[in-house]
Scaffold this motif. Structure first.
Motif, PDB file in Angstrom:
ATOM      1  N   PHE A 259       0.862  -1.182   0.000  1.00  0.00           N
ATOM      2  CA  PHE A 259       0.000   0.000   0.000  1.00  0.00           C
ATOM      3  C   PHE A 259       0.899   1.233   0.000  1.00  0.00           C
ATOM      4  CE2 PHE A 259      -2.048   3.428   2.420  1.00  0.00           C
ATOM      5  CZ  PHE A 259      -3.108   3.673   1.559  1.00  0.00           C
ATOM      6  N   TRP A 260       0.660   2.121  -0.936  1.00  0.00           N
ATOM      7  CA  TRP A 260       1.463   3.331  -1.045  1.00  0.00           C
ATOM      8  C   TRP A 260       0.602   4.536  -0.692  1.00  0.00           C
ATOM      9  CZ3 TRP A 260       6.471   2.707  -1.500  1.00  0.00           C
ATOM     10  CH2 TRP A 260       6.956   1.524  -2.069  1.00  0.00           C
ATOM     11  N   SER A 261       0.838   5.112   0.460  1.00  0.00           N
ATOM     12  CA  SER A 261       0.132   6.321   0.864  1.00  0.00           C
ATOM     13  C   SER A 261       0.969   7.540   0.466  1.00  0.00           C
ATOM     14  CB  SER A 261      -0.084   6.331   2.380  1.00  0.00           C
ATOM     15  OG  SER A 261       1.160   6.452   3.048  1.00  0.00           O
ATOM     16  N   THR A 262       0.317   8.680   0.408  1.00  0.00           N
ATOM     17  CA  THR A 262       1.023   9.930   0.116  1.00  0.00           C
ATOM     18  C   THR A 262       2.102  10.182   1.167  1.00  0.00           C
ATOM     19  OG1 THR A 262      -0.998  10.808  -0.873  1.00  0.00           O
ATOM     20  CG2 THR A 262       0.710  12.391  -0.325  1.00  0.00           C
ATOM     21  N   GLU A 263       1.797   9.879   2.427  1.00  0.00           N
ATOM     22  CA  GLU A 263       2.769  10.086   3.499  1.00  0.00           C
ATOM     23  C   GLU A 263       3.988   9.183   3.325  1.00  0.00           C
ATOM     24  OE1 GLU A 263      -0.560   9.417   4.058  1.00  0.00           O
ATOM     25  OE2 GLU A 263      -1.087  11.515   4.421  1.00  0.00           O
ATOM     26  N   ARG A 264       3.737   7.939   2.947  1.00  0.00           N
ATOM     27  CA  ARG A 264       4.850   7.001   2.744  1.00  0.00           C
ATOM     28  C   ARG A 264       5.730   7.467   1.590  1.00  0.00           C
ATOM     29  NH1 ARG A 264       4.331   0.528   1.347  1.00  0.00           N
ATOM     30  NH2 ARG A 264       6.542   0.115   1.400  1.00  0.00           N
ATOM     31  N   LEU A 265       5.112   7.926   0.509  1.00  0.00           N
ATOM     32  CA  LEU A 265       5.883   8.408  -0.642  1.00  0.00           C
ATOM     33  C   LEU A 265       6.644   9.686  -0.290  1.00  0.00           C
ATOM     34  CD1 LEU A 265       3.297   7.817  -3.492  1.00  0.00           C
ATOM     35  CD2 LEU A 265       5.266   6.395  -2.902  1.00  0.00           C
ATOM     36  N   ALA A 266       6.023  10.583   0.481  1.00  0.00           N
ATOM     37  CA  ALA A 266       6.659  11.842   0.857  1.00  0.00           C
ATOM     38  C   ALA A 266       7.899  11.607   1.718  1.00  0.00           C
ATOM     39  CB  ALA A 266       5.672  12.741   1.593  1.00  0.00           C
ATOM     40  N   ALA A 267       7.949  10.482   2.425  1.00  0.00           N
ATOM     41  CA  ALA A 267       9.094  10.178   3.284  1.00  0.00           C
ATOM     42  C   ALA A 267      10.288   9.638   2.487  1.00  0.00           C
ATOM     43  CB  ALA A 267       8.694   9.157   4.350  1.00  0.00           C
ATOM     44  N   MET A 268      10.072   9.288   1.231  1.00  0.00           N
ATOM     45  CA  MET A 268      11.153   8.730   0.401  1.00  0.00           C
ATOM     46  C   MET A 268      12.051   9.830  -0.138  1.00  0.00           C
ATOM     47  SD  MET A 268       8.945   5.949  -1.806  1.00  0.00           S
ATOM     48  CE  MET A 268      10.342   5.108  -2.529  1.00  0.00           C
ATOM     49  N   GLU A 269      13.310   9.483  -0.397  1.00  0.00           N
ATOM     50  CA  GLU A 269      14.217  10.406  -1.069  1.00  0.00           C
ATOM     51  C   GLU A 269      13.756  10.569  -2.508  1.00  0.00           C
ATOM     52  OE1 GLU A 269      18.343   9.503  -0.759  1.00  0.00           O
ATOM     53  OE2 GLU A 269      18.235   9.117   1.378  1.00  0.00           O
ATOM     54  N   THR A 270      14.063  11.696  -3.113  1.00  0.00           N
ATOM     55  CA  THR A 270      13.607  11.984  -4.469  1.00  0.00           C
ATOM     56  C   THR A 270      14.076  10.930  -5.467  1.00  0.00           C
ATOM     57  OG1 THR A 270      13.536  14.340  -3.979  1.00  0.00           O
ATOM     58  CG2 THR A 270      13.607  13.726  -6.303  1.00  0.00           C
ATOM     59  N   ALA A 271      15.316  10.510  -5.369  1.00  0.00           N
ATOM     60  CA  ALA A 271      15.831   9.493  -6.305  1.00  0.00           C
ATOM     61  C   ALA A 271      15.042   8.186  -6.184  1.00  0.00           C
ATOM     62  CB  ALA A 271      17.312   9.247  -6.058  1.00  0.00           C
ATOM     63  N   GLN A 272      14.728   7.790  -4.955  1.00  0.00           N
ATOM     64  CA  GLN A 272      13.948   6.568  -4.753  1.00  0.00           C
ATOM     65  C   GLN A 272      12.548   6.739  -5.315  1.00  0.00           C
ATOM     66  OE1 GLN A 272      14.339   6.546  -0.472  1.00  0.00           O
ATOM     67  NE2 GLN A 272      15.645   4.720  -0.544  1.00  0.00           N
ATOM     68  N   LEU A 273      11.964   7.902  -5.104  1.00  0.00           N
ATOM     69  CA  LEU A 273      10.616   8.176  -5.579  1.00  0.00           C
ATOM     70  C   LEU A 273      10.568   8.167  -7.108  1.00  0.00           C
ATOM     71  CD1 LEU A 273       7.722   8.825  -4.736  1.00  0.00           C
ATOM     72  CD2 LEU A 273       8.375  11.226  -4.610  1.00  0.00           C
TER      73      LEU A 273
END
Length: 183
Positions: free
Chosen positions: A6-20
């Motif tokens: 499950f990918w939430s906006t909060e989980r994605l926001a916590a990732m580094e830009t390169a990972q995202l």
């Protein structure tokens, strides 16, 4: 069969830009339109990060943070590639590297800026095979990492060995540059 994460906006926001960005590329390749939209939404909230003013040749000051300005690109990709692992020739003076898991958008920017690839037996040695990136193709990554897609580089070989560049302790190193600094 395992359930997709499950990918939430909060989980994605916590990732580094390169990972995202890598997750976005993977989602696009798999046709996961909802995840693509979420990744793009989070990326849109991130403005370019200003690079600290320091020695531009090493690029190490911002390399450890993993954050880059939009104008930054990889001038040189360095890989530890013992015994030409996965390397194939493509006519005289050209070769394909083995498969390397790197963000596709970094490859595209690098190609457009005249970036290079350097293959090394070890990080401590000069490159034994190097040259300008002409093209790339996607390939299946390491079978142990089935979720990753590898990139193979088509390289116009040259005879100028390069010293290792990049931070970290892995088999990949990047020498960053900025379009604002010129080529």
């Amino acid at each position: 069969m395992s359930k997709a994460p499950f990918w939430s906006t909060e989980r994605l926001a916590a990732m580094e830009t390169a990972q995202l960005k890598q997750l976005l590329a993977n989602a696009q390749a798999r046709g996961a339109s909802e995840l693509v939209a979420l990744c793009e939404e989070v990326l849109a909230t991130r403005g370019p990060v200003k690079k600290p003013s320091s020695s531009s040749s090493s690029g190490s000051s911002s390399a450890s943070s993993g954050r880059r300005a939009a104008r930054d690109y990889v001038a040189q990709f360095h890989f530890v590639c013992e015994n030409d692992r996965g390397v194939t020739t493509d006519g005289e003076g050209f070769f394909w590297t083995g498969s390397w898991v790197v963000p596709e958008d970094d490859v595209i920017k690098s190609m457009q800026a005249g970036g290079k690839v350097a293959l090394h037996s070890s990080r401590a040695e000069m490159s034994y095979r190097q040259g300008k990136i002409l093209d790339y193709r996607k390939s299946d990554g390491d079978s142990a990492k089935k979720r990753n897609i590898g990139i193979e580089f088509l390289v116009a070989a040259d005879d100028v060995p390069l010293a290792w560049s990049g931070d970290g302790a892995g088999e990949k190193g990047y020498r960053w540059a900025s379009h604002a600094q010129g080529k």
